[in-house]
Design a protein around this motif. Structure first.
Motif, PDB file in Angstrom:
ATOM      1  N   ASP A 188       0.825  -1.211   0.000  1.00  0.00           N
ATOM      2  CA  ASP A 188       0.000   0.000   0.000  1.00  0.00           C
ATOM      3  C   ASP A 188       0.859   1.261   0.000  1.00  0.00           C
ATOM      4  OD1 ASP A 188      -2.499  -1.287   0.014  1.00  0.00           O
ATOM      5  OD2 ASP A 188      -2.367  -1.612   2.187  1.00  0.00           O
ATOM      6  N   SER A 223      10.683   1.993   4.982  1.00  0.00           N
ATOM      7  CA  SER A 223       9.492   1.387   5.571  1.00  0.00           C
ATOM      8  C   SER A 223       8.558   0.908   4.470  1.00  0.00           C
ATOM      9  CB  SER A 223       8.755   2.385   6.474  1.00  0.00           C
ATOM     10  OG  SER A 223       8.252   3.476   5.723  1.00  0.00           O
ATOM     11  N   SER A 244       4.305  -0.804   4.147  1.00  0.00           N
ATOM     12  CA  SER A 244       3.083  -1.330   4.765  1.00  0.00           C
ATOM     13  C   SER A 244       2.205  -1.897   3.663  1.00  0.00           C
ATOM     14  CB  SER A 244       2.340  -0.246   5.541  1.00  0.00           C
ATOM     15  OG  SER A 244       1.924   0.801   4.685  1.00  0.00           O
ATOM     16  N   ARG A 253      -0.839  -5.452   2.757  1.00  0.00           N
ATOM     17  CA  ARG A 253      -1.821  -6.437   3.181  1.00  0.00           C
ATOM     18  C   ARG A 253      -1.405  -7.843   2.760  1.00  0.00           C
ATOM     19  NH1 ARG A 253      -4.963  -5.218  -0.621  1.00  0.00           N
ATOM     20  NH2 ARG A 253      -3.568  -3.584  -1.402  1.00  0.00           N
ATOM     21  N   THR A 269      -2.896  -6.749   8.006  1.00  0.00           N
ATOM     22  CA  THR A 269      -1.944  -5.700   7.640  1.00  0.00           C
ATOM     23  C   THR A 269      -0.563  -6.044   8.182  1.00  0.00           C
ATOM     24  OG1 THR A 269      -2.471  -4.395   9.622  1.00  0.00           O
ATOM     25  CG2 THR A 269      -3.714  -3.917   7.602  1.00  0.00           C
ATOM     26  N   GLU A 290       3.297  -4.145   8.687  1.00  0.00           N
ATOM     27  CA  GLU A 290       4.142  -2.952   8.600  1.00  0.00           C
ATOM     28  C   GLU A 290       5.567  -3.324   8.972  1.00  0.00           C
ATOM     29  OE1 GLU A 290       2.576   0.143  11.009  1.00  0.00           O
ATOM     30  OE2 GLU A 290       0.669   0.262   9.933  1.00  0.00           O
ATOM     31  N   ARG A 300       9.880  -1.883   9.126  1.00  0.00           N
ATOM     32  CA  ARG A 300      10.743  -0.708   9.214  1.00  0.00           C
ATOM     33  C   ARG A 300      12.215  -1.109   9.137  1.00  0.00           C
ATOM     34  NH1 ARG A 300       6.940  -0.930  12.548  1.00  0.00           N
ATOM     35  NH2 ARG A 300       8.270  -2.100  13.979  1.00  0.00           N
ATOM     36  N   ALA A 323       9.050  -5.707  12.240  1.00  0.00           N
ATOM     37  CA  ALA A 323       7.744  -5.689  11.587  1.00  0.00           C
ATOM     38  C   ALA A 323       6.676  -6.236  12.516  1.00  0.00           C
ATOM     39  CB  ALA A 323       7.780  -6.512  10.307  1.00  0.00           C
ATOM     40  N   ASP A 355       4.969 -10.444  15.731  1.00  0.00           N
ATOM     41  CA  ASP A 355       5.952  -9.415  15.393  1.00  0.00           C
ATOM     42  C   ASP A 355       7.304 -10.078  15.183  1.00  0.00           C
ATOM     43  OD1 ASP A 355       7.468  -9.318  18.062  1.00  0.00           O
ATOM     44  OD2 ASP A 355       5.431  -8.843  18.720  1.00  0.00           O
TER      45      ASP A 355
END
Length: 210
Positions: free
Chosen positions: A100, A106, A108, A110, A169, A171, A173, A186, A197
């Motif tokens: 997305d 970084s 992010s 799905r 989702t 995310e 970094r 993440a 995580d």
């Protein structure tokens, strides 16, 4: 989640490693179509309880496809699968990650775990989750024109059972870099709930390393 990303809507920097790449002589859209069909077959096989006669027929049809593609085999350095900057990198091992937003530090997007990734009790297999983390963190570690790196370690914490067939989702970094060492982290979430995580160390390759 079988449709390709709309790359034009994602703010990516040049050489970020997340844009679709052109492959000479190959239509990316057509190859994605084949991989999408393969993903569906994986799910159907995983969920099937067909009569023995039908399983024999299914095996014959899959063998026909295998023989059909046999004449097009190339060295791994020339294959399309694994070298495309598209969801799942044009292969069906890892659940497809749909970007997305992304930049050099970084990303992010799905992801969804289909029937093929069932572990037990309706939950995604615990081994499939690190696959996604390693895929996303590894690509982020190499984004922005950075020298290619490889995973040194990946630590994953399982917080809550990860469901199947739900859009989640993820995310990630790029946290820091010390010499050749790159540290990333993440989280995988369902809404505001952290399902798992991860933190990883990726080490930049020296000149000449494969």
């Amino acid at each position: 989640m079988n449709s390709p990303d709309n790359a034009d809507s994602v703010p990516l920097s040049t050489g970020s490693g997340w844009r679709p790449s052109d492959v000479e002589g190959v239509s990316i859209a057509r190859f994605e179509q084949v991989i999408g069909a393969l993903r569906t077959v994986q799910d159907r096989v995983a969920g099937a309880r067909a009569p023995e006669s039908e399983l024999v027929e299914a095996a014959k049809k899959l063998d026909e496809i295998s023989r059909f593609l046999a004449e097009f085999q190339v060295p791994h350095s020339e294959q399309v699968a694994g070298h495309l900057d598209v969801p799942g990198r044009g292969q069906s091992l890892v659940p497809a990650f749909h970007v997305d937003r992304a930049d050099d530090d970084s990303v992010s997007g799905r992801v969804s775990f289909s029937r093929f990734y069932l572990g037990g009790g309706g939950a995604a297999h615990g081994g499939a989750i690190p696959l996604v983390f390693d895929e996303v963190l590894g690509r982020l570690a190499n984004a922005g024109g950075r020298v290619r790196s490889r995973t040194a370690y990946l630590n994953v914490n399982y917080r809550v059972i990860t469901p199947l067939d739900e859009e989640l989702t993820l995310e990630a970094r790029f946290d820091s870099e010390v010499g050749r060492k790159r540290f990333l982290s993440a989280e995988l979430r369902k809404a505001d709930v952290v399902l798992a995580d991860a933190e990883g160390l990726f080490v930049a390759l020296r000149a000449g390393q494969p």
